[in-house]
Design an enzyme around this catalytic site. Structure first.
Site, PDB file in Angstrom:
ATOM      1  CD  GLU A 279      -2.614  -0.951   2.697  1.00  0.00           C
ATOM      2  OE1 GLU A 279      -1.495  -0.839   3.381  1.00  0.00           O
ATOM      3  OE2 GLU A 279      -3.002  -2.303   3.191  1.00  0.00           O
ATOM      4  N   PRO A 280       1.313   1.162  -0.724  1.00  0.00           N
ATOM      5  CG  PRO A 280       3.190   1.306  -3.007  1.00  0.00           C
ATOM      6  CD  PRO A 280       2.270   0.133  -1.595  1.00  0.00           C
ATOM      7  N   GLY A 281       2.284   5.371   0.425  1.00  0.00           N
ATOM      8  CA  GLY A 281       1.777   6.448  -0.806  1.00  0.00           C
ATOM      9  C   GLY A 281       2.812   7.206  -1.438  1.00  0.00           C
ATOM     10  NE  ARG A 318       5.024  15.306   4.350  1.00  0.00           N
ATOM     11  CZ  ARG A 318       6.572  15.322   4.707  1.00  0.00           C
ATOM     12  NH1 ARG A 318       7.187  16.019   4.177  1.00  0.00           N
ATOM     13  NH2 ARG A 318       7.119  14.606   5.638  1.00  0.00           N
ATOM     14  CE1 TYR A 322       2.727  14.849  10.302  1.00  0.00           C
ATOM     15  CE2 TYR A 322       2.650  15.328   8.527  1.00  0.00           C
ATOM     16  CZ  TYR A 322       2.432  14.617   9.426  1.00  0.00           C
ATOM     17  OH  TYR A 322       1.215  13.579   8.946  1.00  0.00           O
ATOM     18  CB  CYS A 348      -2.586  35.392  11.301  1.00  0.00           C
ATOM     19  SG  CYS A 348      -2.732  37.137  10.199  1.00  0.00           S
TER      20      CYS A 348
HETATM   21  C1  LIG Z   1      -1.244   6.318   5.459  1.00  0.00           C
HETATM   22  C2  LIG Z   1      -1.278   4.363   4.517  1.00  0.00           C
HETATM   23  C3  LIG Z   1      -0.392   3.822   3.516  1.00  0.00           C
HETATM   24  C4  LIG Z   1       0.332   4.739   3.444  1.00  0.00           C
HETATM   25  O1  LIG Z   1       1.814   5.485   3.900  1.00  0.00           O
HETATM   26  P1  LIG Z   1       3.418   5.660   2.943  1.00  0.00           P
HETATM   27  O2  LIG Z   1       3.919   6.362   3.838  1.00  0.00           O
HETATM   28  O3  LIG Z   1       2.485   6.804   2.014  1.00  0.00           O
HETATM   29  O4  LIG Z   1       3.285   4.614   2.443  1.00  0.00           O
HETATM   30  C5  LIG Z   1      -0.852   2.552   4.354  1.00  0.00           C
HETATM   31  N1  LIG Z   1      -1.546   1.859   4.033  1.00  0.00           N
HETATM   32  C6  LIG Z   1      -1.551   2.533   5.373  1.00  0.00           C
HETATM   33  C7  LIG Z   1      -3.219   1.444   6.310  1.00  0.00           C
HETATM   34  C8  LIG Z   1      -2.599   3.740   5.466  1.00  0.00           C
HETATM   35  O5  LIG Z   1      -3.009   5.146   6.809  1.00  0.00           O
END
Ligand SMILES: *Cc1c(COP(=O)(O)O)cnc(C)c1O
Length: 420
Positions: A279-281, A318, A322, A348
């Site tokens: 599940e890469p984002g 971000r 963070y 502001c």
């Molecule tokens: C946010 C998230 C991701 C993606 O994470 P990245 O760090 O962006 O790769 C994958 N799976 C789940 C369940 C998430 O909450």
């Protein structure tokens, strides 16, 4: 410019910075600023790196939509055949609108509503990643009402420390995500007895911006132990989902490539029948996008000089959220010695900064590019200070596609009513 830029398709040309074949200055002229600019080639290459790492293995890359949910970006991944990891009904609607395959969608998140479950069931999604016993019961009820069986995986919390920022670490016993490792077996037994639930897999996700494969491998080994235990009880899984989390270079980090990152995981599951899911984002979109902005004012001070830009924390949260670092570069640096600036927005709040102590050779009115902004940029933006959200464009070779119009004030006021 001699220092290597973290974005693979960004380069310095005679007319200043280019993303693929397009001068950033021409984008600013045509679409205004602030504008998010993405590279189709970089998105495609990032996805291909995962495909290549997975080789012939039965596997599915499910892009985590929350990193960047713009339809233009989603449609690039849909055409590449990607799956999608969603966390809301809204994200499912986006995936469907972008031409994504519902059967390759997995639904994560701790707070799915009954309405979201029904929407996802009717769409025919691939799997629900269930995060609690209460959610399992609700899903069984919703599926019963729909006359369906819901495919599920439990998101199991392997209790490993990913050594990342505490806000983005999710696999520890102390946080809200997933079911406890020790409770997982009982939950699977319970699920196996529910008539409208179909056990499909197992899932874990330990955190974000991970730079070291070791915690992921540790998690995978724990998950594997559980999969075998389930097998001995006659509960057979179709897929094992190892989540997302691979980090990217923002400054000087040296993240592993997908093939190095995935190698120990693939070894761990070698010779097994289950499909692997990821599940890469961030690692698919982060370095495919930048935020293009213009300097409104230079404000010299006694202690600090400020470069006040037309982008702000509402556009890119971000840094404020963070204390994250984003490289900031002049689109066409001037032939003058650099001065050191606090790069700040007009909001502001003292927390409204995009970068501290940046050396820039610029004048008021010049363009800056805030790099590595493709992930968790636009999706975390807001209308704070009644600021319209930025436009988004997607560069493809020499072509530029407007994938989201800049918001107008009428967008912002829509649906509101003053008292009579
Ligand atoms: C946010 C998230 C991701 C993606 O994470 P990245 O760090 O962006 O790769 C994958 N799976 C789940 C369940 C998430 O909450």
């Amino acid at each position: 410019m001699t220092t290597a830029l973290p974005m693979p398709t960004l380069s310095a040309g005679t007319a200043g910075l280019h993303l693929e074949g397009v001068a950033l200055a021409s984008i600013a002229e045509r679409f205004g600023t602030p504008t998010y600019v993405y590279s189709r080639a970089a998105l495609t290459a990032a996805y291909a790196a995962y495909q290549q790492a997975l080789g012939e293995r039965k596997a599915l890359v499910c892009y985590a939509v929350k990193a960047n949910s713009s339809l233009g970006v989603l449609s690039v991944f849909a055409r590449l055949g990607a799956g999608f990891d969603i966390v809301s009904g809204g994200e499912l609607a986006r995936v469907l609108a972008a031409g994504g395959d519902a059967g390759k969608v997995i639904f994560s998140g701790v707070g799915k509503t009954a309405a979201e479950m029904r929407f996802a069931l009717d769409a025919g999604i691939g799997c629900f990643n269930v995060e609690s016993a209460a959610e399992l019961d609700r899903l069984n009820d919703v599926a019963a009402a729909a006359g369906k069986r819901a495919p599920i995986a439990f998101r199991v919390n392997p209790d490993v420390n990913p050594n990342t920022h505490p806000y983005i670490s999710t696999g520890l016993r102390s946080n809200k995500f997933g079911v406890a490792f020790d409770e997982a077996l009982d939950l699977y037994r319970k699920a196996a007895r529910l008539p409208h639930i179909e056990i499909s897999g197992i899932d874990c996700h330990i955190g974000s911006q991970l730079l070291d494969p070791a915690p992921m491998t540790e998690a995978a080994e724990k998950i594997l132990g559980l999969v075998d235990q389930l097998g001995r009880e006659g509960i057979k899984l179709d897929h094992i989902d190892l989540g997302g989390g691979l980090g990217i270079r923002y400054r000087d980090e040296e993240p592993p490539t997908p093939s190095i990152y995935l190698k120990p995981l693939l070894d761990c599951f070698a010779g097994r029948d289950e499909a692997l899911c990821f599940e890469p984002g961030r690692s698919l979109v982060g370095n495919a996008g930048l935020l293009l902005t213009r300097i409104e004012y230079l404000k010299p001070g006694v202690e600090k000089n400020f470069a006040i830009i037309d982008a702000a924390m509402n556009d890119l949260a971000r840094p404020a959220l963070y204390d994250a670092y984003h490289e900031i570069v002049a689109v066409a640096p001037r032939a003058v010695p650099a001065s050191r600036y606090e790069v700040v927005g007009p909001i502001c709040e003292s927390g409204d900064f995009l970068g501290h102590d940046r050396d820039l050779s610029v004048a008021a009115g010049d363009l800056l590019a805030i790099l590595s902004a493709g992930a968790y940029g636009m999706t975390m933006s807001s209308n704070y200070n009644t600021r319209p959200r930025a436009a988004e464009v997607l560069v493809d070779g020499d072509a530029v596609h407007l994938i989201r119009e800049r918001e107008t004030l009428s967008h912002l006021l829509k649906g509101e009513t003053p008292l009579a």
